[in-house]
Write an enzyme that holds these catalytic residues in place. Sequence first.
Site, PDB file in Angstrom:
ATOM      1  N   LYS A  29      -9.959  -1.785  21.855  1.00 26.46           N
ATOM      2  CA  LYS A  29     -11.242  -1.946  21.163  1.00 26.46           C
ATOM      3  C   LYS A  29     -12.166  -2.951  21.852  1.00 26.46           C
ATOM      4  O   LYS A  29     -13.352  -2.992  21.565  1.00 26.46           O
ATOM      5  CB  LYS A  29     -11.005  -2.342  19.710  1.00 26.46           C
ATOM      6  CG  LYS A  29     -10.309  -1.271  18.900  1.00 26.46           C
ATOM      7  CD  LYS A  29     -11.256  -0.123  18.581  1.00 26.46           C
ATOM      8  CE  LYS A  29     -10.575   0.892  17.695  1.00 26.46           C
ATOM      9  NZ  LYS A  29     -11.510   1.903  17.201  1.00 26.46           N
TER      10      LYS A  29
HETATM   11  C1  LIG Z   1      -4.350   0.432  16.217  1.00 30.02           C
HETATM   12  C2  LIG Z   1      -5.363   1.526  16.402  1.00 30.02           C
HETATM   13  N1  LIG Z   1      -4.939   2.709  16.842  1.00 30.02           N
HETATM   14  C3  LIG Z   1      -5.792   3.734  17.017  1.00 30.02           C
HETATM   15  C4  LIG Z   1      -7.123   3.624  16.704  1.00 30.02           C
HETATM   16  C5  LIG Z   1      -8.012   4.834  16.856  1.00 30.02           C
HETATM   17  O1  LIG Z   1      -8.893   4.746  17.929  1.00 30.02           O
HETATM   18  P1  LIG Z   1     -10.357   5.299  17.827  1.00 30.02           P
HETATM   19  O2  LIG Z   1     -11.083   4.512  16.780  1.00 30.02           O
HETATM   20  O3  LIG Z   1     -10.933   5.111  19.193  1.00 30.02           O
HETATM   21  O4  LIG Z   1     -10.279   6.757  17.440  1.00 30.02           O
HETATM   22  C6  LIG Z   1      -7.599   2.402  16.213  1.00 30.02           C
HETATM   23  C7  LIG Z   1      -8.981   2.261  15.769  1.00 30.02           C
HETATM   24  O5  LIG Z   1      -9.301   1.478  14.898  1.00 30.02           O
HETATM   25  C8  LIG Z   1      -6.694   1.313  16.075  1.00 30.02           C
HETATM   26  O6  LIG Z   1      -7.089   0.122  15.608  1.00 30.02           O
END
Ligand SMILES: Cc1ncc(COP(=O)(O)O)c(C=O)c1O
Length: 442
Positions: A29
Site C-alpha cells: 500500500k
Molecule cells: C492485507 C491486504 N491484502 C490485500 C489487499 C487488497 O489489495 P487491493 O486493495 O489492492 O485490492 C489489501 C487492501 O487493503 C490489504 O490490506
Amino acid sequence: MVKLNSVTKGIKGTVLAKVEYFNPGNSMKDRMALKMIEDAEKSGQLKPGGTIIEGTSGNTGMGLALVAIAKGYKCIFTLSDKQSQEKIDVLRAMGAEVIVCPTNVTPDDPRSYYSVAKKLNEEIPNSIYPNQYDNLSNSQAHYETTGPEIWEQTEGKVTHYVAGVGTGGSMCGTAKFLKEKNPNLITVGVDSYGSVFKKYKETGIFDENEIYPYLTEGIGEDILPKNVDFDLIDLFIKVTDKDAAVMTRRLAREEGLFVGWSCGSAVYGALEYAREHLNEEDVMVVILPDHGTRYLGKIYNDTWMKNHGYLGNANFANARDIINKRNGASKLETIDKEATIGEAIAKFNALGVSQLPVVDKDQFVGSVTDSKILNLLIESPELKHSAVKEVMDAPFQFVGLDNTVDVLSSLMNKHNKALLVRDEKNEVHIITQQDLLMAISR
Ligand SMILES: Cc1ncc(COP(=O)(O)O)c(C=O)c1O
C-alpha cells in the site's frame, strides 16, 4: 520476487511470490499511498499543513502515515472493528489518530468506516479524503510500479498474475500493464466468501443477500470500488478464512515467508488454479501484500487458531460438516415468488419442510415459513390465491462454509429461521434449526 518451492509440490510451471513486505511500511500500500498524495498535491486539493482522512484496513493507513511524516501532513484513519489490534497500534505509533467503527453495518450506515471518514472530511477544513476505493491514482501506482517490476523481474516470461482483490488497485493496475505487454496473460482475482466480486463477475448481479461477515482482512468487498475493472480480471476464485489462515502458516514454516493472512488467500487461490491449468513453461506471479507481524494475535496464535476450529483435529462442527453429513442427499427446494400461497402450502406438506427460500430465477429474493403462512390464512383465508411475493419475509442470510456451529446459532433467530451456504461447486444448501440441533447434540 521469491520462488515458492514447498507449497507448490506437484504443480507444473513456476510460481513466484512478489513479496511486498520489503516496502518501508511493510505492505504494497506504500505504492498507492504516495501516488494518491502526490496526485492530490498536483491537483491543488492538498495544501501544506493539511489533514489526510481515510477509511483503511491498516496498510493504506501505514503508507499514508509515512508519506504524511515526510511531507508534514496530519492523518486521521477510520477502521472497522474486525481489524487486528496490531494494525491499530502501529498507526497510532506513527502519529495518526485512529477511529474504530463497527464492521456489521452497511456501507451507507452513518456509523460505517466509509461514512465516518466522509463526514470528517466535510467538517475539517483543509482536509482530503483520498478514498482508496474509487481514487484511480491507486491502480495507476501499480500500473507505474508493480506491473513494470514484475515484467522486468521475470524478464517478460510472466504468463499468469494472481492477486487478492480489495480496492482492486493491485490487481487491476498491474494487470493493465502486464496485459498490454502480453495480451495472453491470464489474471486470477482471489475473493472471500461473503464478498460480492465473484458473483458480480460471473453474472453481472450485485447480490446483497450473499454479503456476510468474514474474517480475512484486506480482500473481498461489500461495494464495487472504481479501482476494480472487471474486464482486467479473467476469473475469480473464492477462498475460505480457514484455508487462507492455514496456508499463511505454511508460507511461514515451509517457505520462510512471514506474511499476512490475505497472502495465504492469494497463494491458496493461485495453487487451486495452477493445479488444473498451469503448464511446465508457465510462470505465475502471486502478489503477497503484507507482513506477518500484523497478525501475531490471530492466525499466528495457536489458541486463536484452535478457538476458531482452524487447527489440528479440533472438534468444531461447521456449515461444511453439516452439509457433508447429508452425503449429497439434500437438493435445495425453493419456491418461485409468483407461486400462490396455496402452492407453497402444498410444497411444505409434500416435502415435510417448514421453510422455503423464495426465488426469482436464480436470485434469492425472500423466504416463507409454514407457521407464518398458517397465521396469515387463519386471519384471511382468501390469501391462499395471492402470490408468495406478497407475504414473503427477507431472504435467509448466507453464511460461510467454515462458520462454526456457534456462529450459525448466533445468526439463527426469529427473523432468520434458516441459513444458506454456497459450497465450492457453487451449489446452495439450506441449514435449518433442526440441522443445528442435531449438530449441537452430536
Ligand atoms: C492485507 C491486504 N491484502 C490485500 C489487499 C487488497 O489489495 P487491493 O486493495 O489492492 O485490492 C489489501 C487492501 O487493503 C490489504 O490490506
